[in-house]
Design an enzyme around this catalytic site. Structure first.
Site, PDB file in Angstrom:
ATOM      1  N   SER A  65       0.800  -1.225   0.000  1.00 53.24           N
ATOM      2  CA  SER A  65       0.000   0.000   0.000  1.00 53.24           C
ATOM      3  C   SER A  65       0.832   1.273   0.000  1.00 53.24           C
ATOM      4  O   SER A  65       0.274   2.366  -0.061  1.00 53.24           O
ATOM      5  CB  SER A  65      -0.936   0.010   1.217  1.00 53.24           C
ATOM      6  OG  SER A  65      -0.190  -0.027   2.420  1.00 53.24           O
ATOM      7  N   LYS A 109      -7.002   3.291   8.477  1.00 50.45           N
ATOM      8  CA  LYS A 109      -6.098   4.309   7.950  1.00 50.45           C
ATOM      9  C   LYS A 109      -6.739   5.689   7.978  1.00 50.45           C
ATOM     10  O   LYS A 109      -6.077   6.679   8.324  1.00 50.45           O
ATOM     11  CB  LYS A 109      -5.697   3.930   6.529  1.00 50.45           C
ATOM     12  CG  LYS A 109      -4.861   2.650   6.434  1.00 50.45           C
ATOM     13  CD  LYS A 109      -4.565   2.276   4.995  1.00 50.45           C
ATOM     14  CE  LYS A 109      -3.728   0.997   4.920  1.00 50.45           C
ATOM     15  NZ  LYS A 109      -3.455   0.581   3.530  1.00 50.45           N
TER      16      LYS A 109
END
Length: 856
Positions: free
Chosen positions: A747, A790
């Protein structure tokens, strides 16, 4: 003894040589003769219950031969007895021993048959009842005899070693025994000859029976007195053990020295008998399955035949005790009130709507269909988000028992399946032990830290859990110790984990995973005000009248002193505040007392010392609440107690130079923001190289190489280097701070690309922007996981602009509405979209080129 005894008119007779069974006593009778063997095979063997079998025990004349007895030589009187136990074997030839207990006397009226075993019609001679009023209380001679006999019997028992269980039981029995039973019982336990016992048996009249048994009792007492005197003088050594100098077994000493015989209590046989009978009743009352019942009865039969001193005797007894204590058919009824369940969960936990919805669905289906198998839920989330407390709350909502099994560090499959009974120290697994503890077959089991299981030399416990957590198999779970199936389908299993990556795929497939992300700032404030602060005030002996923590202060603690997904550190911060205030309160109480002491004159000090105990009741409120109470925690007090702020906004400071960008990462502790830095150094001697630091995994290293190659391929379109390759005469160093923490995953691809473009273009990335996403060699942005964690991490860090992959747009529905309103989300399908959004003015030329390529 029953309230009254009535024996059948027709009784099968058991012929006994050289011994006499008296009413109220027990005796083991070896079976050797043909007639007795025939009677056992015909009347006793094959019966399920022996307690209902009454036989007649007849003393036989000693001159009769053992194998060819003459029925005509039988004694005219006998004892009706109940058969308690049969032990023996059929191989290589039949040999049995009967344990019988005498009931009452009878007289043989007529012998009905002699072969294959004798049967006779009898007349009952004793009219026995439970109370002590069978004889005339006005008979002074009989009363005097009974009283004297009881005193002598008590004296005999006092001379024996009461520490021996047999003697202690005999003492208790004599204290409660009716007077009419005393002669028979005492004559049976003392040392006496065959003819003397016959005389007691033939004494139908109670006065005559006392007169026959009393001399036997007195003789035994005198024998014991002589024995004790001889032992004191050192003239007699009773018994010594052959192999050790351990204490002498008094039962063997009495038997070898012609002291009390205690036939019915020899070697604890009666105690064993009571335990076996009690165990058999428990097995029948436990309502276990048919297969388990067969296994238990098989072990019980082994226990009956096994001597008590053998080690396996204790093992079998422990096994049977576990079998009867397990809740085979005992369960609790679910509290199927959907409305109340919703209220209870809202009170216990703030937020967590997805999880509450799943539990309510389970309750609703359970209410409509009462045979629903227990689901296997797996709560995955960072530490401190309330996974374990959620399990307790679900158990309380359902009205079930709760049991927690900690799996952290378990490396032996025997902890789950149990040990084989053949091993020394074997015991059942934690599943069966937990069921025994809770006492019901439908509890809530919490497997805590299921991701911390490890494989050892004794097997894989995660593989052993496959059967437990499979709804299609756990209805017949077999523990190695029990070795019989147990139904676990009614158990509601809940597992907790921090990281799904370490859970084996086969085990994860059997569970329904429910993600529990971290809390937002607003949720933490609500949790602190509703749960944490009242809890800490109670634990520290404070109240709202002494300490107040306003909402603004709680928000400051959340933003400046904690940056975690859960609330565990927040609770520790609140506890530190309560401890500091507790010191102030205690000092105020002590100071008030000292001032009162100093203000009093000498004659009043003594009076105060006498009344110090009354201070708490009369002046506690005054002393505990000085004028400055309550203490309100403001900014200054917070900094004084907890110190300077631990976390401060740093995005703007660190992003004021090129080559720095903010990425978003997921960890087992929740979401985190991650600063990615890059620098370059001129190297004129050779072609430059790429250096990566920060304890990176292989996947992240591949992402860095992928990002560099994409930037090199599109450098001209980006206007980065028009004279040559980016790596010519240049070394590139990419660093991920917090180097002590391992990092891996795809990511960070878009973040590394943005950092490299910023480094070579000399432009700074926007300080209010964070990003996450995987990239391909052609510049596509692929979706990643952990979006909610996140986003919450970026929100906690004060970042309100996030670049996400377009295909992760669907994940935003899990984010609370108040967070989405504060945030700005940009969705990208290509790296051109990311770069245009990450920099203030973007890269229009790159966007136009990408658009042209897409049309072609």
């Amino acid at each position: 003894m029953a309230s009254s005894i009535t024996i059948p008119r027709r009784l099968p007779l058991l012929l006994v040589t050289d011994n006499v069974l008296l009413p109220g006593s027990s005796m083991r009778i070896p079976v050797r003769s043909i007639r007795n063997m025939n009677m056992i095979k015909s009347r006793l063997l094959g019966r399920n219950t022996l307690s209902s079998t009454v036989i007649g025990v007849i003393p036989k004349q000693q001159k009769a031969e053992l194998d060819d007895e003459e029925v005509t030589s039988l004694h005219p009187n006998g004892t009706a007895a109940v058969v308690v136990q049969i032990t023996g074997t059929n191989w290589p030839r039949p040999a049995y021993t009967l344990l019988v207990t005498g009931l009452c006397r009878f007289k043989v009226d007529k012998l009905l048959q002699e072969s294959p075993y004798p049967v006779a019609t009898v007349t009952q001679l004793d009219k026995l009842v439970a109370d002590d009023k069978v004889y005339d209380s006005s008979d002074e001679e009989l009363n005097s005899l009974a009283e004297n006999f009881r005193e002598q019997a008590a004296k005999l028992v006092e001379m024996l070693d009461v520490s021996i269980p047999v003697v202690a039981k005999l003492k208790r029995m004599l204290e409660s025994l009716p007077s009419q039973h005393l002669p028979d019982v005492c004559a049976a336990i003392v040392k006496s000859s065959y003819n003397e016992k016959l005389q007691v048996l033939d004494a139908i009249d109670l006065t005559e029976r006392f007169n026959k048994a009393l001399p036997l009792l007195m003789r035994q007492i005198e024998g014991l007195k002589l024995l004790q005197k001889a032992r004191k003088d050192g003239k007699v050594e009773i018994i010594t053990r052959r192999e050790s100098n351990r204490p002498i077994n008094m039962r063997q000493a009495f038997r070898k020295l012609n002291t009390p015989n205690l036939q019915d209590e020899d070697d604890g046989e009666n105690e064993d008998l009571d335990e076996i009978v009690d165990m058999e009743q428990k097995i029948k009352a436990s309502k276990m399955t048919e297969e388990a019942h067969k296994a238990a009865m098989k072990e019980l039969k082994r226990l009956k035949k096994m001597p008590q001193h053998m080690p396996e005797h204790a093992m079998i007894r422990n096994y049977l005790e576990l079998m009867v204590e397990l809740p085979w058919s005992k369960g609790t009824k679910d509290a199927l009130d959907i409305v109340q369940a919703r209220k209870d969960m809202d009170v216990d936990h703030y937020g967590l709507d997805k999880l509450k919805k799943r539990v309510l669905e389970y309750l609703a289906v359970r209410q409509l269909k009462n045979t629903l198998k227990g689901p296997i839920l797996c709560f995955v989330g960072a530490p401190g988000v309330g996974k374990t407390s959620l399990g307790k709350s679900i158990a309380n909502t359902l009205g079930r028992e709760f049991h927690r099994i900690a799996l952290g560090g378990v490396c032996d499959q025997s902890d789950i399946r149990g040990h084989r009974k053949t091993y020394i120290g074997s015991m059942p697994g934690r599943i069966i032990q937990g069921l025994k503890t809770v006492g019901v077959n439908n509890p809530v089991f919490l497997f805590d830290e299921i991701d911390k299981l490890s494989r050892g030399v004794h097997g894989d416990p995660a593989a052993a859990l496959l059967e437990v957590l499979d709804p299609e198999q756990n209805h017949s779970f077999v523990d190695h110790y029990l070795n019989v199936p147990f139904d676990l389908s009614q158990v509601l299993f809940i597992a907790t984990a921090n990281n799904m990556a370490t859970i084996p795929a086969a085990l994860l497939d059997r569970m329904e995973v429910i993600q529990i992300p971290g809390y937002t700032v607003e949720e933490k404030i609500h949790i602190a005000l509703r749960h944490l602060i009242p809890k800490q005030l109670q634990e520290h002996g404070l109240s709202e009248e002494k300490l107040q923590i306003p909402e603004d202060t709680v928000k400051m603690i959340v933003t400046n002193y904690t940056r975690e997904a859960g609330v565990r550190k927040l609770e520790r911060r609140l506890a530190a505040i309560c401890r500091a205030v507790a010191v102030r309160v205690a000092e105020g109480i002590s100071k008030s007392r000292h001032e009162k002491m100093e203000s009093l004159e000498g004659d009043k000090k003594e009076m105060l010392n006498d009344s110090l105990t009354d201070i708490d009741s009369h002046t506690a409120s005054t002393l505990a609440h000085p004028p400055e109470m309550p203490i309100v925690i403001d900014d200054a007090a917070l900094e004084d107690i907890l110190g300077p702020a631990v976390y401060e906004p740093e995005s703007k400071e660190r992003l004021q130079q090129p080559g720095v960008a903010v990425g978003l990462a997921w960890t087992a502790m929740g979401g985190e923001i991650m600063f990615v830095e890059a620098s370059r150094v001129e190297n004129t001697e050779r072609e430059g190289k790429l250096t990566l630091t920060g304890q990176l995994g292989d996947v992240m290293k591949e992402s860095a190489n992928l990002a560099l190659n994409w930037v090199r391929a599109h450098s001209k379109k980006l206007g980065l280097n028009l004279t040559g390759d980016l790596l010519s005469n240049t070394d590139i160093h990419i660093h991920f701070p917090a180097g002590a923490v391992g990092k891996d995953g795809p990511s960070a691809g878009v973040t590394i690309t943005t950092v490299l473009v910023s480094l070579f273009s000399g432009r700074c990335v926007r300080s209010d922007t964070a990003m996450t996403g995987e990239i391909t060699l052609r510049g596509l942005v692929l979706p990643v996981g952990g979006i909610k964690d996140k986003v919450l991490a970026a929100h906690r860090a004060g970042i309100n602009r996030i670049i996400l992959p377009k295909r992760n747009e669907k994940d935003l529905h899990e984010i609370p509405d108040n967070i989405r309103k504060d945030m700005c989300f940009i969705f990208a399908t290509k790296l051109a979209d990311v770069l245009n959004s990450a920099f203030q003015d973007g890269f229009p030329a790159l966007s136009a080129q990408v658009l042209t390529e897409s049309k072609l």
